[in-house]
Design an enzyme around this catalytic site. Structure first.
Site, PDB file in Angstrom:
ATOM      1  N   GLY A 160       0.826  -1.202   0.000  1.00 57.21           N
ATOM      2  CA  GLY A 160       0.000   0.000   0.000  1.00 57.21           C
ATOM      3  C   GLY A 160       0.859   1.250   0.000  1.00 57.21           C
ATOM      4  O   GLY A 160       1.991   1.243  -0.477  1.00 57.21           O
ATOM      5  N   CYS A 161       0.329   2.323   0.542  1.00 53.69           N
ATOM      6  CA  CYS A 161       1.038   3.607   0.563  1.00 53.69           C
ATOM      7  C   CYS A 161       2.370   3.469   1.291  1.00 53.69           C
ATOM      8  O   CYS A 161       2.421   3.016   2.437  1.00 53.69           O
ATOM      9  CB  CYS A 161       0.170   4.653   1.262  1.00 53.69           C
ATOM     10  N   PHE A 162       3.459   3.865   0.651  1.00 54.93           N
ATOM     11  CA  PHE A 162       4.772   3.669   1.279  1.00 54.93           C
ATOM     12  C   PHE A 162       5.005   4.586   2.477  1.00 54.93           C
ATOM     13  O   PHE A 162       5.915   4.352   3.267  1.00 54.93           O
ATOM     14  CB  PHE A 162       5.921   3.754   0.277  1.00 54.93           C
ATOM     15  N   TRP A 163       4.189   5.612   2.650  1.00 53.96           N
ATOM     16  CA  TRP A 163       4.305   6.424   3.870  1.00 53.96           C
ATOM     17  C   TRP A 163       3.986   5.559   5.096  1.00 53.96           C
ATOM     18  O   TRP A 163       4.648   5.657   6.128  1.00 53.96           O
ATOM     19  CB  TRP A 163       3.345   7.601   3.819  1.00 53.96           C
ATOM     20  N   CYS A 164       2.959   4.718   4.973  1.00 53.75           N
ATOM     21  CA  CYS A 164       2.589   3.818   6.075  1.00 53.75           C
ATOM     22  C   CYS A 164       3.672   2.770   6.307  1.00 53.75           C
ATOM     23  O   CYS A 164       4.106   2.535   7.439  1.00 53.75           O
ATOM     24  CB  CYS A 164       1.279   3.102   5.760  1.00 53.75           C
TER      25      CYS A 164
END
Length: 236
Positions: free
Chosen positions: A68-72
């Site tokens: 998913g979102c690489f920030w997470c």
């Protein structure tokens, strides 16, 4: 379109949907299910390697995950003891040197991913796989919650045959134990080339904690992740 405006619009929409629908409740349920399996216990108790380089320093290794979102993903894996660095970027596609804006269109074939450099004497690849399966819902095809598109697919990009075999083995065992309500759809592919994301993505959560996406998506996932891996976190 200005990239700052693109990010604002993208995550303002996500935050609005999250606020009303609370879709990430399912992520917490999935994490608690896998945490109760014998396979998860085996992954987290696997013997670590004490490999040493010729100069006497500990050898390092690299894992590459898309969840998913690489920030997470970046913020979750930074919590684990034995992690040396986490770099957000793009891999798995066929467009050279893509920008974040281009990858967000879903036309590059790339996934948002993280290169995770770690010390195998402190954390094993098996433990990293356990963290990967807790960090997201691997039964969602080409999405994580409101992040939709092939760029958000679940994927393990293996660096050698051992990583490939472990990834496929644990996927099979987790499916066999019915750790999730549905079958795992995680892609297992060879690592090829990794393109580092723009500098502003580094430590995104730490630098943007007041942003709705960080408060409503990343923080709840981070809190659940830390709870599952209590005892294996940095500075514990």
């Amino acid at each position: 379109m200005n990239i700052i405006y693109l990010i604002f619009i993208k995550h303002f929409k996500k935050a609005a949907v999250i606020f009303f629908a609370i879709p990430f409740a399912a992520c917490g349920q999935q994490a608690s299910l896998i945490n109760q399996t014998k396979t998860f216990e085996k992954m987290t108790q696997t013997k670590r390697e004490n490999a040493v380089n010729s100069n006497g320093t500990h050898a390092t290794d690299t894992a590459t995950f898309a969840a998913g979102c690489f920030w997470c993903v970046e913020e979750q894996f930074k919590q684990l003891n034995g992690i040396i660095s986490v770099t957000s970027g793009f891999t798995g596609g066929d467009v050279a040197n893509p920008s974040y804006k281009l990858v967000c269109t879903g036309t590059t074939g790339h996934a948002e991913a993280c290169n995770i450099v770690y010390d195998p004497s402190k954390i094993s690849y098996d433990e990293l796989l356990a963290a990967f399966f807790v960090a997201h819902d691997p039964t969602q095809l080409n999405r994580q919650g409101n992040d939709v598109g092939t760029q958000y697919r679940s994927a393990i990009f293996y660096h050698n045959d051992e990583q490939k075999e472990l990834a496929e083995y644990y996927i099979h065992k987790l499916d066999e134990e019915k750790a999730y309500d549905k079958k795992i759809v995680t892609e297992v592919s060879p690592y090829t080339v990794f393109y580092k994301a723009e500098d502003y993505h580094k430590d995104y959560y730490d630098n943007n904690m007041d942003q709705p996406y960080c408060r409503l998506v990343i923080k709840p996932k981070l809190d659940k992740f830390r709870k599952v891996f209590k005892g294996k976190l940095v500075n514990e």
